[in-house]
Design a protein around this motif. Structure first.
Motif, mmCIF file in Angstrom:
data_model
loop_
_atom_site.group_PDB
_atom_site.id
_atom_site.type_symbol
_atom_site.label_atom_id
_atom_site.label_comp_id
_atom_site.label_asym_id
_atom_site.label_seq_id
_atom_site.Cartn_x
_atom_site.Cartn_y
_atom_site.Cartn_z
ATOM 1 N N ARG A 1 47.660 -20.567 85.186
ATOM 2 C CA ARG A 1 46.691 -20.620 86.288
ATOM 3 C C ARG A 1 45.501 -19.700 86.015
ATOM 4 N NH1 ARG A 1 51.523 -21.074 89.441
ATOM 5 N NH2 ARG A 1 51.576 -18.818 89.785
ATOM 6 N N PHE A 2 45.759 -18.554 85.375
ATOM 7 C CA PHE A 2 44.673 -17.639 85.010
ATOM 8 C C PHE A 2 43.736 -18.311 84.001
ATOM 9 C CE2 PHE A 2 42.701 -14.373 82.427
ATOM 10 C CZ PHE A 2 42.305 -13.419 83.357
ATOM 11 N N LEU A 3 44.314 -18.992 83.029
ATOM 12 C CA LEU A 3 43.511 -19.682 82.017
ATOM 13 C C LEU A 3 42.697 -20.809 82.628
ATOM 14 C CD1 LEU A 3 46.131 -19.822 79.129
ATOM 15 C CD2 LEU A 3 43.978 -18.555 79.101
ATOM 16 N N GLN A 4 43.288 -21.548 83.532
ATOM 17 C CA GLN A 4 42.569 -22.637 84.195
ATOM 18 C C GLN A 4 41.410 -22.111 85.041
ATOM 19 O OE1 GLN A 4 46.008 -24.235 86.203
ATOM 20 N NE2 GLN A 4 46.122 -26.011 84.823
ATOM 21 N N ALA A 5 41.521 -20.862 85.468
ATOM 22 C CA ALA A 5 40.493 -20.270 86.330
ATOM 23 C C ALA A 5 39.442 -19.491 85.564
ATOM 24 C CB ALA A 5 41.149 -19.349 87.367
ATOM 25 N N THR A 6 39.675 -19.237 84.256
ATOM 26 C CA THR A 6 38.734 -18.406 83.494
ATOM 27 C C THR A 6 38.328 -18.999 82.147
ATOM 28 O OG1 THR A 6 40.519 -17.144 82.433
ATOM 29 C CG2 THR A 6 39.651 -16.302 84.535
ATOM 30 N N GLY A 7 39.180 -19.786 81.524
ATOM 31 C CA GLY A 7 38.831 -20.411 80.250
ATOM 32 C C GLY A 7 38.663 -19.463 79.078
ATOM 33 N N VAL A 8 39.278 -18.284 79.113
ATOM 34 C CA VAL A 8 39.105 -17.346 78.012
ATOM 35 C C VAL A 8 39.928 -17.777 76.803
ATOM 36 C CG1 VAL A 8 38.596 -15.388 79.513
ATOM 37 C CG2 VAL A 8 40.963 -15.844 78.867
ATOM 38 N N ARG A 9 39.536 -17.312 75.624
ATOM 39 C CA ARG A 9 40.230 -17.637 74.381
ATOM 40 C C ARG A 9 41.510 -16.811 74.251
ATOM 41 N NH1 ARG A 9 34.663 -17.137 72.732
ATOM 42 N NH2 ARG A 9 33.800 -19.103 71.952
ATOM 43 N N PRO B 1 32.560 -16.173 84.817
ATOM 44 C CA PRO B 1 32.780 -16.327 86.256
ATOM 45 C C PRO B 1 34.116 -16.995 86.532
ATOM 46 C CG PRO B 1 31.282 -18.019 85.482
ATOM 47 C CD PRO B 1 31.543 -17.122 84.297
ATOM 48 N N ALA B 2 34.874 -16.440 87.458
ATOM 49 C CA ALA B 2 36.110 -17.104 87.867
ATOM 50 C C ALA B 2 35.757 -18.414 88.547
ATOM 51 C CB ALA B 2 36.903 -16.212 88.811
ATOM 52 N N LEU B 3 36.534 -19.431 88.321
ATOM 53 C CA LEU B 3 36.281 -20.731 88.913
ATOM 54 C C LEU B 3 36.344 -20.610 90.435
ATOM 55 C CD1 LEU B 3 35.847 -23.750 88.183
ATOM 56 C CD2 LEU B 3 38.315 -24.026 88.417
ATOM 57 N N ALA C 1 36.330 -25.626 81.748
ATOM 58 C CA ALA C 1 34.962 -26.053 81.470
ATOM 59 C C ALA C 1 34.594 -27.268 82.316
ATOM 60 C CB ALA C 1 34.805 -26.369 79.986
ATOM 61 N N GLN C 2 35.501 -28.220 82.412
ATOM 62 C CA GLN C 2 35.206 -29.428 83.173
ATOM 63 C C GLN C 2 35.104 -29.145 84.665
ATOM 64 O OE1 GLN C 2 38.061 -32.441 82.035
ATOM 65 N NE2 GLN C 2 37.243 -32.608 79.956
ATOM 66 N N ALA C 3 36.006 -28.304 85.172
ATOM 67 C CA ALA C 3 35.968 -27.960 86.598
ATOM 68 C C ALA C 3 34.706 -27.164 86.934
ATOM 69 C CB ALA C 3 37.215 -27.173 86.978
ATOM 70 N N LEU C 4 34.309 -26.252 86.041
ATOM 71 C CA LEU C 4 33.112 -25.453 86.286
ATOM 72 C C LEU C 4 31.863 -26.328 86.241
ATOM 73 C CD1 LEU C 4 32.221 -22.514 86.811
ATOM 74 C CD2 LEU C 4 31.857 -22.282 84.340
ATOM 75 N N GLN D 1 21.437 -28.437 82.820
ATOM 76 C CA GLN D 1 21.492 -27.061 83.320
ATOM 77 C C GLN D 1 22.934 -26.645 83.594
ATOM 78 O OE1 GLN D 1 19.287 -26.335 86.924
ATOM 79 N NE2 GLN D 1 19.367 -24.112 86.675
ATOM 80 N N ALA D 2 23.712 -27.544 84.199
ATOM 81 C CA ALA D 2 25.122 -27.242 84.456
ATOM 82 C C ALA D 2 25.880 -27.061 83.148
ATOM 83 C CB ALA D 2 25.752 -28.365 85.284
#
Length: 278
Positions: free
Chosen positions: A139-147, A186-188, A227-230, A255-256
């Motif tokens: 859930r953290f990864l889905q909300a932040t997308g960090v490597r 940015p957190a999702l 990335a897709q959710a953001l 822009q997005a």
């Protein structure tokens, strides 16, 4: 090595002065991960040359670089290695031998976005992990997308609402990302609680956020989800760019996509469109 020097900016400069940038290279390596990958390719090649042609030192190898590199890459082609792998192998050998035209005679199939399989569905290593046991991390990864490497380095102090570019918004500070670059993620929106829930000890700013990251977890797939959710958050009313065909400017919100690229640490819209949004 050229850590903290942007390959993308160098490519833009080369393009501006009329140089070809289709297979652009600065002749240097811009990330530690790339260096590790290139080292692995070169070591495999050297071991192959030793076992196949009994070459025992570089003095013997250098004069035969063109013939041996071509033969080795041809063998990889016969084994149906992907165009991405073949291009990376040839790039590694060209850097190693300081010859940008090495194995030029070998025709490598064109790299196509449609041929990308990474994180596009269930992978073999998914069978070796119980995903139910890692839901807070997922859930953290889905909300932040960090490597993956960024995840391992995160400390409690890196999760904050104190950032001038995102005032009042929950963010994750990546101190040493790909290529040694720092960025703010940015957190999702709507998933802030999943980020805060990962903090093990709010009173200890140096506490690691995650003590362990399982090696079989497909971190990149969750990075793609983020990335897709953001993108959809930054482009309300739009859908994701079409998955097939040549992408036209009217089919996506540039822009997005740019804002998503900044969050991911790529800074290149084309990379985000090719590998994350389609």
């Amino acid at each position: 090595m050229a850590i903290k020097h942007s390959r993308g900016k160098a490519k833009e400069i080369a393009k501006a002065v009329g140089e070809s940038t289709w297979a652009f290279s600065t002749g240097r390596i811009h990330s530690f991960k790339t260096r590790t990958t290139y080292q692995q390719h070169v070591v495999r090649f050297v071991r192959w040359a030793r076992s196949t042609h009994h070459i025992k030192n570089l003095a013997q190898l250098d004069p035969q670089a063109e013939a041996l590199a071509t033969e080795w890459l041809q063998a990889q082609l016969v084994e149906r290695k992907s165009p991405y792998t073949l291009q990376a192998e040839r790039a590694a050998l060209r850097l190693f031998f300081s010859n940008r035209e090495l194995a030029e005679s070998l025709a490598i199939p064109r790299r196509a976005r449609e041929s990308i399989r990474r994180s596009r569905g269930p992978a073999a290593h998914d069978r070796h992990i119980q995903l139910a046991n890692w839901q807070p991390l997922i859930r953290f990864l889905q909300a932040t997308g960090v490597r993956r490497n960024e995840l391992r380095a995160l400390r409690t102090r890196d999760i904050t609402r104190d950032d001038q570019n995102y005032p009042g918004q929950l963010v994750v500070k990546v101190v040493n990302g790909k290529g040694g670059k720092a960025r703010t993620v940015p957190a999702l929106p709507g998933r802030e609680d999943d980020v805060l829930a990962a903090i093990p000890d709010p009173g200890d700013p140096e506490s690691p956020v995650f003590a362990r990251v399982p090696k079989h977890l497909d971190v990149h797939s969750y990075r793609r989800e983020y990335a897709q959710a953001l993108y959809l958050h930054y482009a309300p009313g739009r859908s994701l760019p079409p998955a097939t065909g040549r992408l036209k400017p009217a089919q996506y919100d540039r822009q997005a996509a740019q804002r998503v690229s900044w969050a991911l640490g790529h800074n290149r819209v084309d990379v985000v469109l090719r590998h994350y949004l389609r």
